[in-house]
Structures are given as structure tokens and as C-alpha cells.
Design an enzyme around this catalytic site. Structure first.
Site, PDB file in Angstrom:
ATOM      1  N   TYR A   1     -13.728  -4.528   9.573  1.00  0.00           N
ATOM      2  CA  TYR A   1     -12.434  -3.819   9.634  1.00  0.00           C
ATOM      3  C   TYR A   1     -11.807  -3.946  11.031  1.00  0.00           C
ATOM      4  O   TYR A   1     -10.605  -4.234  11.156  1.00  0.00           O
ATOM      5  CB  TYR A   1     -12.685  -2.355   9.271  1.00  0.00           C
ATOM      6  CG  TYR A   1     -11.466  -1.462   9.231  1.00  0.00           C
ATOM      7  CD1 TYR A   1     -10.630  -1.451   8.114  1.00  0.00           C
ATOM      8  CD2 TYR A   1     -11.164  -0.610  10.284  1.00  0.00           C
ATOM      9  CE1 TYR A   1      -9.524  -0.617   8.059  1.00  0.00           C
ATOM     10  CE2 TYR A   1     -10.066   0.223  10.243  1.00  0.00           C
ATOM     11  CZ  TYR A   1      -9.249   0.223   9.126  1.00  0.00           C
ATOM     12  OH  TYR A   1      -8.149   1.060   9.084  1.00  0.00           O
TER      13      TYR A   1
ATOM     14  N   GLY B   1       0.841  -1.207   0.000  1.00  0.00           N
ATOM     15  CA  GLY B   1       0.000   0.000   0.000  1.00  0.00           C
ATOM     16  C   GLY B   1       0.867   1.243   0.000  1.00  0.00           C
ATOM     17  O   GLY B   1       0.500   2.272   0.571  1.00  0.00           O
TER      18      GLY B   1
ATOM     19  N   ARG C   1       0.065   5.369  -2.038  1.00  0.00           N
ATOM     20  CA  ARG C   1      -0.588   6.614  -1.589  1.00  0.00           C
ATOM     21  C   ARG C   1      -0.802   6.581  -0.081  1.00  0.00           C
ATOM     22  O   ARG C   1      -0.538   5.558   0.572  1.00  0.00           O
ATOM     23  CB  ARG C   1      -1.903   6.862  -2.331  1.00  0.00           C
ATOM     24  CG  ARG C   1      -2.885   5.717  -2.235  1.00  0.00           C
ATOM     25  CD  ARG C   1      -3.981   5.851  -3.296  1.00  0.00           C
ATOM     26  NE  ARG C   1      -4.721   4.616  -3.444  1.00  0.00           N
ATOM     27  CZ  ARG C   1      -5.836   4.325  -2.756  1.00  0.00           C
ATOM     28  NH1 ARG C   1      -6.337   5.200  -1.922  1.00  0.00           N
ATOM     29  NH2 ARG C   1      -6.438   3.167  -2.940  1.00  0.00           N
TER      30      ARG C   1
HETATM   31  P1  NAP Z   1      -5.446   4.485   1.471  1.00  0.00           P
HETATM   32  O1  NAP Z   1      -5.081   5.924   1.264  1.00  0.00           O
HETATM   33  O2  NAP Z   1      -6.810   4.029   1.114  1.00  0.00           O
HETATM   34  O3  NAP Z   1      -4.350   3.568   0.716  1.00  0.00           O
HETATM   35  C1  NAP Z   1      -4.511   2.183   0.728  1.00  0.00           C
HETATM   36  C2  NAP Z   1      -3.290   1.557   0.096  1.00  0.00           C
HETATM   37  O4  NAP Z   1      -3.451   0.115   0.118  1.00  0.00           O
HETATM   38  C3  NAP Z   1      -3.109   1.940  -1.357  1.00  0.00           C
HETATM   39  O5  NAP Z   1      -1.723   2.048  -1.608  1.00  0.00           O
HETATM   40  C4  NAP Z   1      -3.684   0.746  -2.123  1.00  0.00           C
HETATM   41  O6  NAP Z   1      -3.099   0.551  -3.400  1.00  0.00           O
HETATM   42  C5  NAP Z   1      -3.266  -0.394  -1.195  1.00  0.00           C
HETATM   43  N1  NAP Z   1      -4.074  -1.603  -1.376  1.00  0.00           N
HETATM   44  C6  NAP Z   1      -5.415  -1.733  -1.228  1.00  0.00           C
HETATM   45  N2  NAP Z   1      -5.794  -2.993  -1.478  1.00  0.00           N
HETATM   46  C7  NAP Z   1      -4.676  -3.684  -1.791  1.00  0.00           C
HETATM   47  C8  NAP Z   1      -4.404  -5.037  -2.147  1.00  0.00           C
HETATM   48  N3  NAP Z   1      -5.395  -5.941  -2.222  1.00  0.00           N
HETATM   49  N4  NAP Z   1      -3.126  -5.411  -2.396  1.00  0.00           N
HETATM   50  C9  NAP Z   1      -2.113  -4.495  -2.345  1.00  0.00           C
HETATM   51  N5  NAP Z   1      -2.309  -3.196  -2.011  1.00  0.00           N
HETATM   52  C10 NAP Z   1      -3.569  -2.802  -1.741  1.00  0.00           C
HETATM   53  O7  NAP Z   1      -5.236   4.061   3.001  1.00  0.00           O
HETATM   54  P2  NAP Z   1      -4.490   4.820   4.203  1.00  0.00           P
HETATM   55  O8  NAP Z   1      -5.463   5.694   4.870  1.00  0.00           O
HETATM   56  O9  NAP Z   1      -3.186   5.331   3.769  1.00  0.00           O
HETATM   57  O10 NAP Z   1      -4.294   3.565   5.192  1.00  0.00           O
HETATM   58  C11 NAP Z   1      -3.117   2.773   5.193  1.00  0.00           C
HETATM   59  C12 NAP Z   1      -3.242   1.735   6.297  1.00  0.00           C
HETATM   60  O11 NAP Z   1      -3.445   2.390   7.542  1.00  0.00           O
HETATM   61  C13 NAP Z   1      -4.427   0.785   6.106  1.00  0.00           C
HETATM   62  O12 NAP Z   1      -4.075  -0.508   6.547  1.00  0.00           O
HETATM   63  C14 NAP Z   1      -5.472   1.380   7.014  1.00  0.00           C
HETATM   64  O13 NAP Z   1      -6.408   0.412   7.441  1.00  0.00           O
HETATM   65  C15 NAP Z   1      -4.619   1.892   8.146  1.00  0.00           C
HETATM   66  N6  NAP Z   1      -5.257   2.927   8.946  1.00  0.00           N
HETATM   67  C16 NAP Z   1      -5.605   4.117   8.380  1.00  0.00           C
HETATM   68  C17 NAP Z   1      -6.219   5.088   9.170  1.00  0.00           C
HETATM   69  C18 NAP Z   1      -6.611   6.427   8.628  1.00  0.00           C
HETATM   70  O14 NAP Z   1      -7.201   7.215   9.389  1.00  0.00           O
HETATM   71  N7  NAP Z   1      -6.314   6.756   7.381  1.00  0.00           N
HETATM   72  C19 NAP Z   1      -6.483   4.824  10.511  1.00  0.00           C
HETATM   73  C20 NAP Z   1      -6.115   3.592  11.038  1.00  0.00           C
HETATM   74  C21 NAP Z   1      -5.497   2.659  10.247  1.00  0.00           C
HETATM   75  P3  NAP Z   1      -3.690   1.304  -4.725  1.00  0.00           P
HETATM   76  O15 NAP Z   1      -3.287   2.730  -4.649  1.00  0.00           O
HETATM   77  O16 NAP Z   1      -3.027   0.606  -5.837  1.00  0.00           O
HETATM   78  O17 NAP Z   1      -5.171   1.102  -4.675  1.00  0.00           O
END
Ligand code: NAP
Length: 248
Positions: free
Chosen positions: A156, A13, A16
Site C-alpha cells: 500500500y 471510489g 462510499r
Molecule cells: P473505502 O471506504 O474502502 O472505499 C473504497 C472505494 O474504492 C469504494 O468506493 C470502492 O468501491 C472503490 N474501489 C475499490 N476497488 C476498486 C476498483 N478496483 N475499481 C473501482 N473502484 C474501486 O476507502 P476510503 O477509506 O474512503 O479511502 C478512499 C481513498 O483514500 C483510498 O485511495 C485510500 O487508500 C485513501 N486513504 C484513506 C485513508 C483512511 O484513513 N481512510 C487514509 C489515507 C488514504 P465499492 O464500494 O464498489 O467497493
């Protein structure tokens, strides 16, 4: 500041959001970077370009981390191309939020497959390599909702709680091999994932955060850098919240 020169990191991931920022931070600290993405390759291509501009070796790979065979083949390929791997950041994640009453089986399965089984698949793929080299860092992206639960996120939250159990189990298995395994539990961080939240839910979340602001991707990347560094060598099996106090 920490130093990662000569190390290679895989960031799932990494195209982005939080993963991209971790990849950029690691590159600033001298690490070579393999990012893994699964959507259209536009973000991944941009991040790869930004990483290369920092003067490190970098490449992006399309792979569904939910696919066991594909994850194993990917790690083999990265080891072949980069020589070895020192750090794995299991950051890829998705949401399919809705109350359990309206949650489809496919919503549950998809989130568990990417968020939890994806961590298993990628960890299993580096496991023998780290064990043989007698070193390694695994950093798993959990969430505070894995600690507290959250209405509308039973799939989730279960995936993120599962990551915590897996983190501690693998930390116990690999501790004697000098491999540390830790989890980061972000709170409410500004990315595309949270940009998709309804306005009311956003306002409620902000009101509940003692620090009264959303987190930035840098807040997570800073901890990920520390956990990957030599300075964090004696920290393992830990879950660290980065949430402005939300889940305390
Ligand atoms: P995001 O902006 O939605 O980015 C998700 C990333 O995961 C993207 O790079 C996407 O790739 C990749 N991805 C999705 N499905 C995939 C798959 N099947 N195989 C490989 N890559 C995959 O998410 P984020 O907010 O940065 O979150 C990153 C992590 O932190 C996640 O695990 C999320 O649950 C966790 N988190 C986030 C928050 C928050 O507030 N944002 C809070 C707690 C935890 P593509 O670009 O190619 O789609």
C-alpha cells in the site's frame, strides 16, 4: 465558498467513504458527478440517489480502474453522456495489509493494480481530453504512508508513494496546458477502510496524532473542493497532508 457550477467531475471510489463525501461536496458546489465503483452496487445506488437529490446531473458506473481498456471506455462513455469532463478525482483504493514476510505476491499485485495502475489508467483516459481543452484538474488520493512508510503496508505504501511520483510527473507534462495535478495525503480517516483496523493499531495511531482525533471524510472533501476550484489555479504538483499533524 468555492463554485463548481457547470463542471463535471469523475470520482473513482465515489460510492462510499472519502470518495462519496467528495462527490457530495462537489454536487453541493454545483458540479455534475460521475461516480465509479466496483463492488456490489448498493452503496453506489444510494450515493447516486443522494447526488440527484441535490439537483445536479449524476450517474454511477461500475468499472474496475485496474483494467486499462475498461477505464478508457468508461471515460469515453462519461464524456459522451455528460458532454465533457473538468475534474478527475483518483480516489479508488484497497488495502491488503500484512508484514512483508507473510505478504503474498497476489497481495502486492492487487494493491498496485488498483491503487497505482488505476491512477495511470484513469489519468491516461482523460489526458488527451484535458490537453485539448487546455484545462482540467486531477486530484490523486495518496496517503501519509506514501511519505513515511508503515510496517505491514509495504504494498500500500509503495502504491501511495508511486502516486506522488506520478502526480508530479503529470503536473510537469500538463502544466503548460493549464491542467493542475495534485495529491492529497490523508492520515487516519474514519471510513470502512479504517473500521477494519485492529483495536491496538487504532489506539496506537490515535496516540500519535497531535490533534488526538481521527479525521472525518469532510476534512478530505474540503481540500478536494479547494483543489478543484478556480481559486487553486496556480497550485500544481503539490502533496498536501490532511492528518491532524501525524506525519509532520
Ligand atoms: P473505502 O471506504 O474502502 O472505499 C473504497 C472505494 O474504492 C469504494 O468506493 C470502492 O468501491 C472503490 N474501489 C475499490 N476497488 C476498486 C476498483 N478496483 N475499481 C473501482 N473502484 C474501486 O476507502 P476510503 O477509506 O474512503 O479511502 C478512499 C481513498 O483514500 C483510498 O485511495 C485510500 O487508500 C485513501 N486513504 C484513506 C485513508 C483512511 O484513513 N481512510 C487514509 C489515507 C488514504 P465499492 O464500494 O464498489 O467497493
Amino acid at each position: 465558498m468555492f463554485e463548481l457550477t457547470g463542471k463535471t467531475a469523475i470520482v473513482t471510489g465515489g460510492s462510499r467513504g472519502i470518495g462519496r463525501e467528495i462527490a457530495l461536496k462537489y454536487a453541493d458546489l454545483g458540479a455534475n458527478i460521475a461516480i465509479v465503483h466496483y463492488g456490489d452496487g448498493e452503496n453506489a445506488a444510494q450515493t447516486e440517489k443522494d447526488l440527484l437529490e441535490k439537483g445536479v446531473k449524476a450517474a454511477s458506473y461500475e468499472c474496475n480502474v485496474a483494467d486499462f481498456e475498461a477505464s478508457a471506455a468508461l471515460v469515453d462513455k462519461i464524456i459522451e453522456e455528460f458532454g465533457e469532463v473538468h475534474i478527475l478525482v483518483n480516489n479508488a483504493g484497497i488495502v491488503r495489509d500484512t508484514l512483508m514476510l507473510s505478504m503474498k505476491e497476489s497481495d502486492f499485485d492487487a494493491v498496485i493494480a488498483v491503487n497505482l495502475k488505476g491512477v495511470f489508467n484513469m489519468t491516461k483516459a482523460v489526458y488527451r481530453h484535458f490537453k485539448q481543452k487546455r484545462r482540467g484538474r486531477i486530484i490523486n488520493m495518496s496517503s501519509i504512508v506514501g511519505l513515511t512508510g508503515n510496517a505491514g503496508q509495504s504494498n500500500y505504501s509503495a502504491s501511495k508513494a508511486g502516486i506522488i511520483g506520478m502526480t508530479k510527473s503529470v503536473a510537469k507534462e500538463l502544466g503548460s496546458r493549464n491542467v493542475t495535478v495534485n495529491a492529497i495525503a490523508p492520515g487516519f480517516i474514519k471510513t470502512e477502510m479504517t473500521d477494519g483496523m485492529p483495536e491496538k493499531a487504532r489506539e496506537a495511531a490515535l496516540a500519535a496524532i497531535p490533534m488526538k482525533r481521527m479525521g472525518q471524510v469532510e476534512d478530505i472533501a474540503n481540500l478536494a473542493a479547494f483543489l478543484a476550484s478556480d481559486e487553486a489555479a496556480y497550485i500544481t504538483g503539490e502533496v498536501i497532508r490532511v492528518d491532524g499533524g501525524l506525519a509532520m
